[in-house]
Motif scaffolding. Structure first.
Motif, PDB file in Angstrom:
ATOM      1  N   SER B 173      29.737  83.133 -32.921  1.00 15.73           N
ATOM      2  CA  SER B 173      30.087  83.729 -34.408  1.00 15.73           C
ATOM      3  C   SER B 173      31.398  83.997 -35.029  1.00 15.73           C
ATOM      4  O   SER B 173      31.894  84.874 -34.386  1.00 15.73           O
ATOM      5  N   GLY B 174      32.569  83.695 -36.380  1.00 15.89           N
ATOM      6  CA  GLY B 174      32.720  84.627 -36.653  1.00 15.89           C
ATOM      7  C   GLY B 174      34.267  84.052 -37.461  1.00 15.89           C
ATOM      8  O   GLY B 174      34.322  82.525 -37.351  1.00 15.89           O
ATOM      9  N   MET B 175      35.648  84.491 -38.255  1.00 20.35           N
ATOM     10  CA  MET B 175      36.477  83.567 -38.611  1.00 20.35           C
ATOM     11  C   MET B 175      37.178  83.182 -37.442  1.00 20.35           C
ATOM     12  O   MET B 175      37.645  83.690 -36.278  1.00 20.35           O
ATOM     13  N   PRO B 176      37.814  81.794 -37.700  1.00 19.51           N
ATOM     14  CA  PRO B 176      38.362  81.660 -36.814  1.00 19.51           C
ATOM     15  C   PRO B 176      39.800  82.354 -36.374  1.00 19.51           C
ATOM     16  O   PRO B 176      40.069  83.208 -36.276  1.00 19.51           O
ATOM     17  N   ARG B 245      35.778  78.401 -33.513  1.00 13.76           N
ATOM     18  CA  ARG B 245      35.145  79.507 -34.872  1.00 13.76           C
ATOM     19  C   ARG B 245      35.939  78.828 -36.092  1.00 13.76           C
ATOM     20  O   ARG B 245      36.950  78.360 -36.636  1.00 13.76           O
ATOM     21  N   TYR B 246      34.977  78.368 -37.475  1.00 11.71           N
ATOM     22  CA  TYR B 246      35.066  77.708 -38.581  1.00 11.71           C
ATOM     23  C   TYR B 246      34.533  78.838 -39.289  1.00 11.71           C
ATOM     24  O   TYR B 246      34.073  79.065 -40.684  1.00 11.71           O
ATOM     25  N   GLY B 247      34.290  80.230 -39.498  1.00  7.45           N
ATOM     26  CA  GLY B 247      34.428  81.585 -39.935  1.00  7.45           C
ATOM     27  C   GLY B 247      33.136  81.083 -41.121  1.00  7.45           C
ATOM     28  O   GLY B 247      31.814  80.892 -40.530  1.00  7.45           O
ATOM     29  N   ASN B 248      32.768  80.913 -42.496  1.00 11.58           N
ATOM     30  CA  ASN B 248      31.615  80.817 -42.991  1.00 11.58           C
ATOM     31  C   ASN B 248      31.547  79.538 -43.656  1.00 11.58           C
ATOM     32  O   ASN B 248      30.539  79.524 -44.700  1.00 11.58           O
ATOM     33  N   ARG B 249      32.737  78.377 -43.140  1.00 11.78           N
ATOM     34  CA  ARG B 249      32.855  76.843 -43.547  1.00 11.78           C
ATOM     35  C   ARG B 249      30.867  76.970 -43.050  1.00 11.78           C
ATOM     36  O   ARG B 249      30.299  76.731 -42.673  1.00 11.78           O
ATOM     37  N   ALA B 255      30.810  70.009 -47.715  1.00 13.59           N
ATOM     38  CA  ALA B 255      30.585  71.395 -48.330  1.00 13.59           C
ATOM     39  C   ALA B 255      31.680  72.590 -49.065  1.00 13.59           C
ATOM     40  O   ALA B 255      32.155  72.973 -48.265  1.00 13.59           O
ATOM     41  N   ALA B 256      31.997  72.624 -50.008  1.00 13.64           N
ATOM     42  CA  ALA B 256      32.977  73.444 -49.815  1.00 13.64           C
ATOM     43  C   ALA B 256      32.647  73.716 -51.839  1.00 13.64           C
ATOM     44  O   ALA B 256      32.464  72.776 -52.978  1.00 13.64           O
ATOM     45  N   PRO B 257      32.880  74.607 -52.367  1.00 12.27           N
ATOM     46  CA  PRO B 257      32.408  76.099 -51.548  1.00 12.27           C
ATOM     47  C   PRO B 257      31.839  76.227 -51.087  1.00 12.27           C
ATOM     48  O   PRO B 257      30.405  75.774 -51.128  1.00 12.27           O
ATOM     49  N   HIS B 258      31.880  77.086 -49.772  1.00 14.51           N
ATOM     50  CA  HIS B 258      30.950  77.384 -48.928  1.00 14.51           C
ATOM     51  C   HIS B 258      31.357  78.945 -48.266  1.00 14.51           C
ATOM     52  O   HIS B 258      32.404  79.085 -47.473  1.00 14.51           O
TER      53      HIS B 258
END
Lengths: 418, 426
Positions: B173-176, B245-249, B255-258
Motif C-alpha cells: 500500500s502506498g506510492m512507489p 508499489r504502484y500508488g493509486n494506479r 486504466a489511465a487516468p486512474h
C-alpha cells in the motif's frame, strides 16, 4: 489430519463471475466444494487481467486468472443464447450455490430471476455480488476497485502524514491487490455459509444480495465510532492508524531503506523497550528514573523522544538483522514490513504449509501459490489443481453429467454456444 | 423472520477486534454468543475511547453543543461497543477451580468455543481442546493466535499492524519507492482476522452438520493476510518479480487516468478509473473538453498509459475546480467509474445508497441508550442477518447476562449465584 475431506465436501457451486466474485469461488473451492466456472465461449474478461506468465499477455497465462480460479472446473457457455440458457437451466438442479456478478436485474432479464431459479431448484442459494446492491439510488453506478475503496472510506483512512498545519500534499491511498473484492467475497462467504446452515434446517435456499459498497464501508475501524460518538474526524498518517490527532509513528526505517513496524507492549509500559535498547547500549537517557512512570511515557514530548531513540536504534541495523524477533521476545508488537515473497522462505510458514506448490502439466512447471488461510484438525484446504483452461471441462460436465453426445457438443461449439 | 443460525451457541473468550469481530458476525447471523470476561483482565478496549455520551452529555451532543464525555466505568467505550453488538456477556473467573467447572458446563451446551489468547494459554488453564472434547465430543474449537498455534513464532504477539506488516499487505500500500509504504490506516487484519475466524467457524459448523463431527481449528491472524496478497506470490514464483508499489494506479487492469484527484474543499478527493476510449471521452466532456486533452500524448489509450504522471496533474487541474459529489454525479451520469473519497461523516450522514441499504442500525443498550452499529453488509432474503442478533441489543455490559446464563441456561439458583459472586468466581 485424519481425513482429506474438505469442509464443503458434498457441495457444488456454479460460478458466473468476474473479478468481483472469483475470490468467493476460490474460497468455496478451497473449503472443499466442487466449483464449476462458466465462461463465455471467448473467455472470461478476467483472463485479460495481469500480471501474465513471462509477461506475455494470453488468456491462458493470466496469473490473476490462475490465482483467483485455483481448484475450479471450467466450462464455456453463452448464457445469453437460448440454447445456452437452456443448458444452464439443465445444470441448475445439480448445484447448491450460484455465484453471479452480473449487473442488478440481469438475471431477471434473462428469465432467471431468483423465483424462476428457485422453481427449478428450491434448494439453490444465489450469491449475487454487485457494485452497490440490487436496489437503491446508486444501484446502476459503475464501480472499480479504487472507486469502491474511495466511496467505502478505506482511502480516507490510508495515506501519508499531512504537512505541519494539517494540510495534505498527497492523496488518500488505495491499498493494492483488489481488496474491495476480497472484503466483499469474505463477507459473502459468511452469508453463503449462513444460508447453507439455514438450508440444513429448512430445506430451502435463498437469494443473497451483496453490495461491494456496503461491504467495504463496514471494513474500517475507529473512524466510525469517533464520528458516531464524538463527531470527530480522523487524520490519515503514514504507516499507522488514522486517529483524531497525529500520533508518534511506529513505522521505522532500517539502514538499508526497509521498514519495521515497531509498536510497544499493548496498552502497557515502555520499560521492555528501554531494556532492549539498553542491552545494545542504545537507550540514550531512557534508563533514567523519570521515564519509569507510564503516565510520563505517554506525555507527548516524552513519547516523541522515546520514539526518536527507538527509530535511531532500528536505523542502525539492516533489515535482514530481523530485530523484530527480539522485540517480540520482549512482548512488543514488532513486525517486519515484508515484501510478500519474503514469506516463502520463512521456516515458520513452511512448517505450517502456508504456501503450496501447484503443478501446471501443460507447462511442465511447478509454481508457488498462497495455500490455506488456516489449519484445521479434520478438514483440509484444497490447494489445486491449476485454474481451468478455457472450456477444459466441457466434456465432463456436458457430456458425462448432462449426457450430451460428442456430436452434439461439436455442434454447440460450432454455434458458439459453448 | 428467522435468523440463519439461531440454533448455534458460542462460548466466546475473545477480545479486541480481531478476536471479538468473528463471533460478532455469527451473532449477526443469529448465533447466541456468550462473551466471557473477568474484571481483573478486561478487554483493554472497555477502558478506551471514544466514550459514549450519556445523560446530559448526550443531550448536548444531540443538540450539537460542545460536550466532554467522561471516560468512566467499563460500559461506555465506543470502539468496544462497535466490536461486540448482539452478544451476551457474563463474568467468570477461569483461574478458579469452580470457575473452570462452570466453564465446562457452558462448553457442554455450546457448539463452538472461540478464543484469541496466545498459543498455549488454554492448555495452561487446563482447558485446552483435548480436555473440552471430552466434555463435548462434537465441540468446534477455534483458536486465533497471532502467528498460529505451531511453528517457531507461536509465542509471538500480534495485532492488525503486526499481521499486516509481516504478511506483505503494508508493503503493498502506498506510492512507489522512494516513498515509504503508506500501509493501512486501520487494522485491516483485525477485520480480516475476524472474517476468517467467522468463516472458519461457519465452515466447521457445516462440516459438523453433515458428518456430526466437531474439530479443532488454528486460525492465525497473519495467514489470512498472506492469503490476500493476491498475485504477488505467483508473480515472484512464475516471473521472479519482486513486489513494487504502484500508488493509486492500475497496472494489471490497465486504466489511465486512474487515481485519486483533488477537488474543491479541504482534503476532498475523487477516485476515477478510465478503462477505455469511451470512458476517456465521457470524462473529458464532463470536464469541459479541456484543450490539453488534444495533445498527441493523450490521443490513444496506450499513449495515456505511458504518460500518466503528466496526465494525472492535468486531470487534477480540472477536478480541483469541482465540488466532489457534483463531479461524481456528473461523471457517473456519463458512465464513468468515479467515486468521492468519502469520510466517515459522508458514509454515516449523507450516502444515499448506504442509507437505502441500512448501513447502521440503532440498537438499545441498558446503560448508554440507543446508538447505531454497522450492520452485516449482505442482505439475505430468507434469514436476514441483523447486527442486534436475536437479542436485539448493543454490546453487553460487564456481567450483564449472568442471571440468564447461570440461572436459565445452567440452572444455578439465585442463592448459589450470589455465593459464587461473593467468592469472586462469577
Amino acid at each position: 489430519m485424519s481425513s482429506a475431506k474438505g469442509f464443503l465436501f458434498d457441495l457444488r457451486v456454479l460460478e458466473i463471475a468476474d473479478e468481483r466474485g472469483e475470490f468467493l469461488g476460490k474460497l468455496l473451492a478451497g473449503a472443499g466444494a466442487d466449483v464449476v466456472k462458466i465462461e463465455p465461449p471467448g473467455g472470461n474478461r478476467t483472463r485479460a487481467i495481469g500480471p501474465f506468465y513471462q509477461d506475455k499477455p494470453h488468456p491462458e497465462r493470466s496469473l490473476f486468472f490462475w490465482h483467483y480460479n485455483l481448484g475450479k472446473h471450467g466450462v464455456t457457455l453463452d448464457i445469453k443464447k437460448p440454447a445456452g440458457h437452456d443448458l444452464l437451466t439443465r445444470l441448475i438442479p445439480n448445484f447448491d450455490i450460484l455465484i453471479h456478478t452480473g449487473a442488478p436485474g440481469e438475471l431477471d432479464k434473462m428469465g432467471l430471476s431468483y423465483k424462476a431459479l428457485s422453481a427449478i431448484n428450491p434448494r439453490l442459494i444465489v450469491a449475487a455480488i454487485t457494485p452497490f446492491g440490487q436496489t437503491g439510488p446508486w444501484r446502476d453506478l459503475r464501480g472499480s476497485d479504487i472507486v469502491h475503496l474511495a466511496l467505502g472510506g478505506v482511502m480516507m483512512n490510508c495515506g501519508y502524514d499531512p504537512m505541519p498545519g494539517m494540510e495534505y500534499d498527497t492523496p488518500p491511498i488505495a491499498p493494492q491487490m483488489w481488496h474491495a473484492y476480497h472484503i466483499t467475497c469474505n463477507n459473502t462467504y459468511m452469508a453463503t455459509l449462513g444460508a447453507l446452515l439455514y438450508r440444513e434446517q429448512t430445506g430451502r435456499g435463498q437469494f443473497l444480495d451483496a453490495s461491494i459498497h456496503q461491504a467495504v464501508s463496514t471494513c474500517t475501524e475507529v473512524d466510525i465510532p469517533h464520528m458516531v460518538y464524538a463527531r470527530q474526524p480522523v487524520w490519515r498518517q503514514t504507516g499507522r492508524h488514522a486517529m483524531t490527532t497525529i500520533v508518534a509513528g511506529s513505522q521505522s526505517v532500517t539502514k538499508d531503506g526497509r521498514y519495521v513496524n515497531a509498536s510497544g507492549v499493548l496498552g502497557g509500559t515502555q520499560l521492555p523497550l528501554f531494556e532492549m535498547l539498553n542491552k545494545y547500549g542504545a537507550a540514550d537517557d531512557l534508563m533514567d528514573e523519570k521515564y519509569k512512570d507510564p503516565a510520563v511515557q505517554k506525555d507527548p514530548v516524552v513519547s516523541r523522544h522515546i520514539n526518536a531513540v527507538m527509530k535511531r536504534f532500528i536505523q542502525s541495523y539492516k533489515f535482514e538483522r530481523d530485530l523484530w524477533k527480539e522485540g517480540q521476545t520482549y512482548n512488543m508488537h514488532w513486525s517486519p514490513i515484508r515484501k510478500p515473497h519474503e514469506n516463502l522462505t520463512d521456516p515458520h510458514w513452511a512448517a505450517r504449509k502456508t504456501f503450496t506448490k501447484v503443478y501446471h502439466e501443460d507447462l511442465d512447471k511447478t509454481f508457488a501459490y498462497n495455500g490455506a488461510p488456516w489449519l484445521a484438525g479434520k478438514s483440509q484446504w484444497r490447494t489445486g489443481p491449476r485454474a481451468p483452461h478455457l472450456g477444459e471441462h466441457n466434456g465432463e460436465v456436458y457430456g458425462k453429467e448432462l449426457g450430451i453426445s460428442t456430436k452434439e457438443l461439436t455442434k454447440l461449439k460450432k454455434q458458439e454456444i459453448i | 423472520m428467522p435468523f440463519a443460525i439461531e440454533n448455534v451457541r458460542i462460548t466466546d473468550l475473545t477480545w479486541l477486534l480481531a478476536g471479538a469481530g468473528g463471533p460478532r458476525m455469527l451473532a449477526s447471523l443469529g448465533a447466541e454468543d456468550i462473551r466471557i470476561e473477568w474484571k481483573d483482565r478486561l478487554d483493554m478496549l472497555r477502558h478506551g475511547g471514544p466514550p459514549i455520551p450519556i445523560g446530559e452529555e448526550r443531550e448536548k451532543f444531540l443538540r450539537g453543543e460542545p460536550f466532554v464525555a467522561k471516560n468512566d466505568g467499563v460500559n461506555r467505550a465506543g470502539n468496544f461497543g462497535e466490536n461486540n453488538p448482539g452478544k451476551r456477556g457474563i463474568s467468570l473467573n477461569l483461574r478458579t477451580e469452580k470457575g473452570k467447572e462452570i466453564f465446562k458446563e457452558l462448553v457442554r451446551i455450546s457448539d463452538i468455543v472461540v478464543e484469541c489468547f496466545t498459543a498455549n494459554t488454554m492448555e495452561r488453564l487446563g482447558l485446552g481442546y483435548e480436555t473440552l472434547k471430552k466434555v463435548n465430543p462434537s465441540i468446534i474449537y477455534v483458536q486465533q493466535p497471532g502467528f498460529g498455534k505451531t511453528g517457531q513464532y507461536a509465542d509471538f504477539v500480534s495485532t492488525g499492524p503486526v499481521a499486516q506488516a509481516i504478511s506483505g499487505l503494508t508493503e503493498q500500500s502506498g506510492m512507489p519507492t522512494p516513498y515509504s509504504p503508506a500501509g493501512w490506516g486501520y487494522s485491516y487484519m483485525d477485520w480480516s482476522g475476524a472474517y476468517y475466524c467467522a468463516m472458519a467457524m461457519l465452515s466447521a459448523l457445516y462440516y459438523r452438520a453433515r458428518t456430526g463431527e466437531g474439530q479443532y481449528m488454528d486460525c492465525s491472524q497473519a495467514e489470512p493476510g498472506i492469503f490476500m496478497t493476491g498475485t504477488a506470490i505467483l508473480d515472484y514464483s512464475a516471473n521472479g518479480r519482486v513486489w513494487q508499489r504502484y500508488g493509486n494506479r492500475s497496472p494489471y487492469l490497465p486504466a489511465a487516468p486512474h487515481g485519486a484527484y483533488r477537488c474543491q474543499g479541504k482534503d476532498r478527493w475523487i477516485a476515477i478509473s478510465i478503462f477505455n476510449d469511451d470512458d476517456w471521452r465521457a470524462m473529458l466532456k464532463v470536464l469541459g473538453n479541456p484543450a490539453w486533452a488534444k495533445d498527441a500524448k493523450f490521443a490513444k489509450f496506450a499513449a495515456r498509459l505511458l504518460n500518466q504522471e503528466e496526465l494525472d496533474k492535468l486531470v487534477e487541474s480540472e477536478t480541483v475546480k469541482h465540488e466532489p459529489f457534483d463531479l461524481m454525479n456528473r461523471l457517473q451520469g456519463a458512465g464513468v467509474a468515479a467515486g468521492v473519497c468519502q469520510t466517515a461523516a459522508d458514509r454515516i450522514y449523507s450516502d444515499p445508497q448506504l442509507k437505502h441499504r441500512g448501513f447502521q442500525k440503532a440498537l438499545p443498550h441498558s446503560e448508554v441508550g440507543d446508538w447505531p452499529y454497522k450492520d452485516f453488509p449482505v442482505h439475505m432474503s430468507e434469514s436476514p442477518a441483523y447486527v442486534g442478533g436475536t437479542i436485539n441489543r448493543g454490546f453487553p455490559c460487564y456481567g450483564e447476562d449472568n442471571p440468564y446464563v447461570y440461572g436459565t441456561l445452567l440452572g444455578i439458583g439465585d442463592g448459589e449465584q450470589k455465593q459464587l459472586a461473593e467468592q469472586e468466581i462469577i
